[in-house]
Design a protein around this motif. Structure first.
Motif, PDB file in Angstrom:
ATOM      1  N   VAL A 108      -1.369  -8.946  -1.679  1.00  5.28           N
ATOM      2  CA  VAL A 108      -2.187  -7.918   0.118  1.00  5.28           C
ATOM      3  C   VAL A 108      -2.471  -9.612   0.609  1.00  5.28           C
ATOM      4  O   VAL A 108      -3.173 -10.421   0.405  1.00  5.28           O
ATOM      5  CB  VAL A 108      -3.237  -6.975  -0.403  1.00  5.28           C
ATOM      6  CG1 VAL A 108      -4.298  -6.634   0.358  1.00  5.28           C
ATOM      7  CG2 VAL A 108      -2.547  -5.963  -1.651  1.00  5.28           C
ATOM      8  N   THR A 113      -4.035  -2.066   3.798  1.00  8.84           N
ATOM      9  CA  THR A 113      -3.586  -2.305   3.057  1.00  8.84           C
ATOM     10  C   THR A 113      -3.257  -0.925   2.281  1.00  8.84           C
ATOM     11  O   THR A 113      -4.009  -0.448   0.898  1.00  8.84           O
ATOM     12  CB  THR A 113      -3.000  -3.609   1.753  1.00  8.84           C
ATOM     13  OG1 THR A 113      -2.400  -4.661   2.777  1.00  8.84           O
ATOM     14  CG2 THR A 113      -1.439  -3.422   1.636  1.00  8.84           C
ATOM     15  N   ALA A 128       0.741  -1.987   5.494  1.00  7.64           N
ATOM     16  CA  ALA A 128      -0.382  -2.798   6.430  1.00  7.64           C
ATOM     17  C   ALA A 128      -0.726  -2.483   7.469  1.00  7.64           C
ATOM     18  O   ALA A 128       0.308  -2.934   7.969  1.00  7.64           O
ATOM     19  CB  ALA A 128       0.330  -4.262   6.755  1.00  7.64           C
TER      20      ALA A 128
END
Length: 149
Positions: A108, A113, A128
């Motif tokens: 991440v 996210t 995202a």
């Protein structure tokens, strides 16, 4: 003199064109659900899914967010709307500051996210940015009915 002023104008036009192209590309990509190539478990650590609140046998939407992230609030509203529309969807919000190991493990890089986890515990899609509600419903519905992506 005339050549140097023309060169300056061309540089400005080139920079504006490049910035516009980047902005267009970023806007088109932001929040899009991407397939995760070959479906993988949430992590190599077998205890991580339970630590994040991912339950086996349940389609789960996992949102990685932080306290000062304005788009995270918008993503939460979208995910809440999807959960209300599609019963049986579990929603988990993960604070990136408290779960740095999961952030690293799941790659991440920004907040928000969103991960879509199927009933087998595999991450099948990720976004995202703030995902589109209709696109998310279209991805989650087949997972709830037992159909493969």
């Amino acid at each position: 003199m005339r050549d140097s002023s023309l060169t300056g104008v061309m540089v400005v036009v080139g920079v504006l064109a490049a910035a516009s192209a980047f902005g267009w590309w970023h806007r088109r990509r932001d929040g899009r659900l991407r397939a995760v190539g070959p479906p993988s478990g949430p992590a190599a650590d077998p205890e991580l899914p339970a630590a994040l609140g991912i339950r086996p046998g349940v389609v789960t939407l996992v949102q990685f967010s932080s306290a000062f992230c304005a788009p995270c609030r918008a993503a939460r509203r979208v995910l809440d709307a999807v959960r209300e529309t599609l019963p049986g969807v579990h929603l988990v919000e993960v604070d990136v500051e408290r779960h740095l190991d999961a952030v690293r493990e799941l790659d991440v890089w920004r907040t928000p996210t969103v991960l879509v986890v199927d009933t087998a515990g595999r991450v099948v899609r990720r976004a995202a940015g703030v995902p589109d509600r209709q696109e998310l419903i279209g991805v989650v519905t087949p997972l709830l009915t037992g159909a493969d992506r």
